[in-house]
Write an enzyme that holds these catalytic residues in place. Structure first.
Site, mmCIF file in Angstrom:
data_model
loop_
_atom_site.group_PDB
_atom_site.id
_atom_site.type_symbol
_atom_site.label_atom_id
_atom_site.label_comp_id
_atom_site.label_asym_id
_atom_site.label_seq_id
_atom_site.Cartn_x
_atom_site.Cartn_y
_atom_site.Cartn_z
ATOM 1 N N SER A 36 0.811 -1.207 0.000
ATOM 2 C CA SER A 36 0.000 0.000 0.000
ATOM 3 C C SER A 36 0.855 1.271 0.000
ATOM 4 O O SER A 36 1.558 1.537 -0.963
ATOM 5 C CB SER A 36 -0.987 -0.039 1.161
ATOM 6 O OG SER A 36 -2.045 0.847 0.942
ATOM 7 N N ASP B 282 10.492 5.800 -9.809
ATOM 8 C CA ASP B 282 10.169 6.447 -11.080
ATOM 9 C C ASP B 282 10.961 7.730 -11.293
ATOM 10 O O ASP B 282 11.361 8.047 -12.407
ATOM 11 C CB ASP B 282 8.679 6.771 -11.159
ATOM 12 C CG ASP B 282 7.826 5.573 -11.520
ATOM 13 O OD1 ASP B 282 8.373 4.453 -11.651
ATOM 14 O OD2 ASP B 282 6.601 5.749 -11.666
ATOM 15 N N LYS C 8 -0.540 -4.252 -3.166
ATOM 16 C CA LYS C 8 -1.814 -3.727 -2.664
ATOM 17 C C LYS C 8 -1.950 -2.291 -3.172
ATOM 18 O O LYS C 8 -1.549 -1.346 -2.526
ATOM 19 C CB LYS C 8 -1.819 -3.772 -1.150
ATOM 20 C CG LYS C 8 -3.089 -3.595 -0.338
ATOM 21 C CD LYS C 8 -4.125 -2.731 -0.876
ATOM 22 C CE LYS C 8 -5.225 -2.441 0.121
ATOM 23 N NZ LYS C 8 -5.858 -1.180 -0.173
#
Length: 147
Positions: free
Chosen positions: A38, A49, A63
């Site tokens: 999560s 990224d 998740k």
């Protein structure tokens, strides 16, 4: 940092950050494994990224969904999945997780018998620490208590 795409337009959200780098170029390594889920995956994916951190470990849990609880009568509710999380580059976290830059496979550590166990204190003419073992541990405990 992260955005969501959902069933309804009001489920779509975007969270951003500035280009400033408070770490001032200090290398960052994030350790992940199958227990990383999560919000931890969101942060790991965003830093990966933007090339702000190296992700190390094993594939994360995956998740990446947003649940909304709709209240019903009699103190009951209905939990619905209303959106999915995506990293800044558009990768879905749901059921895929974050793939580490450097994979570290699970392993068992086995202690080995050291062949030569020599320490500074074993050498002739070594310098003393200036403290006895009792005062050294006491000062460490006092230092920790004062922080």
């Amino acid at each position: 940092i992260v955005y969501t795409e959902g069933r309804l337009n009001n489920a779509e959200m975007r969270f951003t950050a500035t280009e400033e780098n408070p770490a001032q170029g200090v290398p960052v390594v994030i350790l992940i494994n199958e227990g990383t889920a999560s919000a931890s995956e969101i942060v790991s994916g965003a830093l990966q990224d933007h090339r702000r951190a190296v992700i190390m470990g094993t594939q994360s849990f995956g998740k990446g969904s947003v649940q909304t609880v709709l209240p019903l009568a009699n103190d009951r509710g209905l939990k619905l999945t209303t959106a999915l999380y995506y990293t800044p580059s558009g990768r879905s976290i749901q059921a895929q997780g974050i793939t580490p830059d450097i994979e570290v496979k699970p392993a068992r550590l086995t202690p080995i018998e050291a062949k030569l166990q020599i320490k500074e204190a074993d050498l002739d003419g070594h310098l003393e620490s200036g403290q006895t073992p009792e005062s050294d541990s006491k000062s460490t405990t006092e230092s920790l208590a004062n922080t």
